[in-house]
Scaffold this active site. Structure first.
Site, PDB file in Angstrom:
ATOM      1  N   HIS A  52      10.491   3.524   8.299  1.00  0.00           N
ATOM      2  CA  HIS A  52      10.217   3.154   9.688  1.00  0.00           C
ATOM      3  C   HIS A  52      11.486   3.283  10.528  1.00  0.00           C
ATOM      4  CE1 HIS A  52      12.176  -0.710   8.960  1.00  0.00           C
ATOM      5  NE2 HIS A  52      11.438  -0.829   7.879  1.00  0.00           N
TER       6      HIS A  52
HETATM    7  P1  TYD Z   1       9.161  -4.023   6.270  1.00  0.00           P
HETATM    8  O1  TYD Z   1      10.129  -4.143   7.394  1.00  0.00           O
HETATM    9  O2  TYD Z   1       8.091  -2.988   6.379  1.00  0.00           O
HETATM   10  O3  TYD Z   1       9.945  -3.838   4.893  1.00  0.00           O
HETATM   11  P2  TYD Z   1      10.807  -2.581   4.338  1.00  0.00           P
HETATM   12  O4  TYD Z   1      11.204  -1.770   5.497  1.00  0.00           O
HETATM   13  O5  TYD Z   1      11.955  -3.220   3.652  1.00  0.00           O
HETATM   14  O6  TYD Z   1       9.989  -1.827   3.367  1.00  0.00           O
HETATM   15  O7  TYD Z   1       8.504  -5.470   6.032  1.00  0.00           O
HETATM   16  C1  TYD Z   1       7.624  -5.726   4.955  1.00  0.00           C
HETATM   17  C2  TYD Z   1       6.732  -6.884   5.339  1.00  0.00           C
HETATM   18  O8  TYD Z   1       7.504  -8.070   5.561  1.00  0.00           O
HETATM   19  C3  TYD Z   1       5.939  -6.644   6.617  1.00  0.00           C
HETATM   20  O9  TYD Z   1       4.642  -7.178   6.413  1.00  0.00           O
HETATM   21  C4  TYD Z   1       6.639  -7.464   7.666  1.00  0.00           C
HETATM   22  C5  TYD Z   1       7.277  -8.586   6.875  1.00  0.00           C
HETATM   23  N1  TYD Z   1       8.563  -9.030   7.455  1.00  0.00           N
HETATM   24  C6  TYD Z   1       8.632 -10.234   8.117  1.00  0.00           C
HETATM   25  O10 TYD Z   1       7.639 -10.977   8.265  1.00  0.00           O
HETATM   26  N2  TYD Z   1       9.842 -10.624   8.636  1.00  0.00           N
HETATM   27  C7  TYD Z   1      10.960  -9.862   8.511  1.00  0.00           C
HETATM   28  O11 TYD Z   1      12.055 -10.244   9.001  1.00  0.00           O
HETATM   29  C8  TYD Z   1      10.869  -8.597   7.832  1.00  0.00           C
HETATM   30  C9  TYD Z   1      12.051  -7.697   7.687  1.00  0.00           C
HETATM   31  C10 TYD Z   1       9.648  -8.232   7.323  1.00  0.00           C
END
Ligand code: TYD
Length: 137
Positions: A52
């Site tokens: 992302h």
């Molecule tokens: P995501 O940012 O997609 O993780 P990565 O990029 O590390 O693979 O986040 C994964 C899940 O966690 C998504 O459902 C959103 C949640 N999340 C939060 O609730 N708070 C946060 O600060 C972060 C980073 C993620």
């Protein structure tokens, strides 16, 4: 933001025979105020994270333990960074697509972020991200 503005920042390291210490002050060692900290851990072998970009968020990614790779992409150019030292942070501004892979066992990826979590700040679709990069030029 261009990938050239993303950079490895060497953090202060107080070496000590009892164990080393690193510290980070917002708006001093990194160019933003720290509003949130999160970390990835218990990452199974072969897993990929990220995938992302953010509209506004700035971050510092630190390989606190073990190692992993971060692949950055500004829509024009890609660069891979290997994170394996707990006194280096990778600074990412907005509009940078990132993927994380090649996690070693017991690795911990800690992220300092400039804002609280907001799903509306994400681009989760790569084509949508590329379109937004074109419009911003
Ligand atoms: P995501 O940012 O997609 O993780 P990565 O990029 O590390 O693979 O986040 C994964 C899940 O966690 C998504 O459902 C959103 C949640 N999340 C939060 O609730 N708070 C946060 O600060 C972060 C980073 C993620």
């Amino acid at each position: 933001m261009s990938i050239k503005e993303c950079k490895l920042i060497q953090l202060p390291k107080i070496t000590d025979p009892r164990g080393n210490l690193t510290f980070i002050e917002g708006n001093h060692h990194i160019p933003f105020d720290i509003k949130r900290v999160y970390y990835l851990y218990d990452v199974p072998g072969g897993a990929e994270r990220g995938g992302h970009a953010h509209k506004q968020l700035q971050q510092l990614i630190i390989g606190i333990s073990g190692s992993f790779d971060v692949i950055l992409d500004d829509g024009h150019e890609k660069r891979r960074f290997h994170m394996s030292r707990s006194y280096y942070g990778l600074y990412l501004g907005s509009m940078i697509w990132r993927e994380l892979d090649n996690f070693s066992s017991a690795s911990v990826c800690m992220v300092l972020a400039s804002t609280v979590y907001e799903e509306s700040d994400y681009y989760r679709d790569y084509q949508e991200f590329l379109e937004a990069v074109k419009i911003k030029q």
